[in-house]
Design a protein around this motif. Structure first.
Motif, mmCIF file in Angstrom:
data_model
loop_
_atom_site.group_PDB
_atom_site.id
_atom_site.type_symbol
_atom_site.label_atom_id
_atom_site.label_comp_id
_atom_site.label_asym_id
_atom_site.label_seq_id
_atom_site.Cartn_x
_atom_site.Cartn_y
_atom_site.Cartn_z
ATOM 1 N N GLU A 201 6.759 -2.349 -3.828
ATOM 2 C CA GLU A 201 6.494 -4.114 -3.658
ATOM 3 C C GLU A 201 4.786 -4.223 -3.785
ATOM 4 O O GLU A 201 4.068 -4.339 -2.507
ATOM 5 C CB GLU A 201 7.202 -4.060 -2.487
ATOM 6 N N HIS A 203 3.279 -6.318 -4.905
ATOM 7 C CA HIS A 203 3.106 -8.396 -4.322
ATOM 8 C C HIS A 203 2.735 -8.142 -3.650
ATOM 9 O O HIS A 203 2.035 -9.169 -3.138
ATOM 10 C CB HIS A 203 4.540 -8.740 -5.319
ATOM 11 N N ARG A 204 2.981 -7.055 -2.708
ATOM 12 C CA ARG A 204 2.560 -7.713 -0.630
ATOM 13 C C ARG A 204 1.279 -7.078 -0.315
ATOM 14 O O ARG A 204 1.367 -6.945 0.602
ATOM 15 C CB ARG A 204 3.515 -6.882 -0.302
ATOM 16 N N ASP A 206 -2.626 -5.059 -1.633
ATOM 17 C CA ASP A 206 -4.006 -5.250 -2.994
ATOM 18 C C ASP A 206 -3.807 -3.745 -3.733
ATOM 19 O O ASP A 206 -3.756 -3.114 -3.037
ATOM 20 C CB ASP A 206 -5.213 -5.828 -2.718
#
Length: 395
Positions: A201, A203-204, A206
């Motif tokens: 994941e 996108h959750r 950095d």
């Protein structure tokens, strides 16, 4: 008479070899040079040259000539490296994990040999010779602490000279460079911070590893795209650490590198560009970049006139065919640069190789100088000092 001189030369060479091997067997690090300093002090005592400790384990010895005149500084570094020596010479290092892998034992033996020769000739020159035996060249730097401890005061030297081993050149040769010869050194440590997340994941969080890779790529392009191709400069990343599991994007990545430059303007400009690169790229990607610099030695710049003096002195010892004018600088460093910031002088290369193309480089556990270099280094230092004191150079 000729046979006697030959015997004297052979005896002197044998003494130099024995002294170098004695120093080689007891390599010591940084400022912790008790045994080495004891050997140097003992040799100076035997020559009747007064000496004192400077900045802890550094040694300064002053030889007076027949009257007033110039003061010339001759320097040798004494410290060794944390390297495990390979080889079975009887004089190999007696300390595990330490070795004179950069030839500082050669430098020290040559300078002590020069002290002996100049003591014999003290009635033939006016002025003074300041012999400097320096600690910690390989680590934190011993030159600047010695300077801050009053080394260059009363008397203030008018010229400074030093030699360094060069296994790429055969013993019996010398190389001299005019102008900027060794690089300024800066070290930098970088951290990129962000939100960690599961690798499935991204996108959750950095992706600090991806951001750091972009920074490293951009840093590697700085020299090639912002510095003239005709100007030497080096930027290298030697350490990169981030994460501990294949399926986790970490919160932190770290990398470290070095910067080597010859011009102060380029040094300042590249450090500013490194800072902007490390901060701006992560910022665009939602992370935070930080960089800290550790300033190393400044660039070492030879005085052209005194480089020519060394060339003439070396040619007088070895013949013109064995002395090279070096045209390419080295991106290595040496804190003799601090002396040359304050005093005009010259740092030159002493050939220590066999000439067979099989010599190990400096800092190698197999580095082994051809000991014929010892009398060469000694004689070039002596002739250089006498030429300078005699006024074979005008500012």
């Amino acid at each position: 008479m000729e046979q006697k001189n030959c015997r004297e030369e052979n005896f002197f060479f044998d003494e130099l070899v024995a002294l170098r091997r004695k120093l080689h067997a007891c390599p010591e690090l940084d400022f912790d040079l008790k045994e080495t300093a004891g050997i140097v002090g003992g040799e100076l005592d035997s020559l009747g040259i007064p000496w004192r400790f400077v900045a802890g384990s550094g040694i300064a010895a002053l030889l007076e000539g027949t009257g007033p005149g110039r003061t010339v500084l001759l320097r040798a570094d004494m410290d060794a490296l944390p390297v495990e020596e390979e080889g079975d010479d009887p004089w190999r290092s007696k300390f595990p994990g330490r070795m004179h892998a950069c030839g500082h034992d050669v430098h020290t033996a040559c300078l002590l040999g020069a002290a002996g020769r100049l003591t014999e000739q003290r009635g033939n020159f006016a002025g003074r010779v300041l012999f400097v035996f320096q600690p910690a060249e390989e680590t934190s730097g011993g030159a600047l602490p010695m300077i801050r401890d009053g080394l260059l005061e009363e008397p203030a030297p008018d010229g400074a000279f030093a030699l360094h081993c060069d296994p790429s050149r055969p013993a019996g040769t010398v190389g001299v460079h005019r102008g900027a010869f060794r690089a300024a050194s800066d070290m930098f440590d970088c951290v990129v911070r962000g939100r960690g997340t599961h690798g499935a994941e991204p996108h959750r969080g950095d992706d600090v590893i991806a951001a750091s890779c972009r920074v490293v790529t951009a840093l590697h392009e700085l020299v090639g795209r912002t510095v003239s191709p005709a100007e030497p400069a080096v930027l290298s990343i030697g350490s990169f650490h981030g994460g501990s599991a294949r399926n986790v994007l970490p919160e932190r990545a770290e990398f470290s590198g070095i910067l080597r430059t010859l011009r102060e303007e380029t040094r300042i400009a590249l450090k500013a560009k490194i800072r902007r690169t490390v901060m701006n790229i992560p910022d665009v990607l939602g992370a935070v970049g930080e960089v800290s610099f550790t300033e190393g030695y400044p660039a070492l710049v030879n005085d052209p006139g005194l480089a020519d003096l060394v060339l003439r002195a070396a040619e007088g010892v070895l013949g013109k065919e064995n002395v090279a004018v070096l045209t390419e600088p080295s991106m290595g460093v040496d804190d003799f640069s601090y002396f040359l910031q304050r005093i005009p002088g010259c740092y030159f290369m002493l050939g220590t190789g066999t000439g067979k193309g099989e010599d190990a480089p400096l800092h190698s556990p197999r580095f082994r100088p051809d000991e014929r270099c010892l009398s060469v280094g000694t004689d070039v230092l002596v002739r250089t000092a006498l030429s300078f004191l005699a006024g074979d150079y005008q500012k």
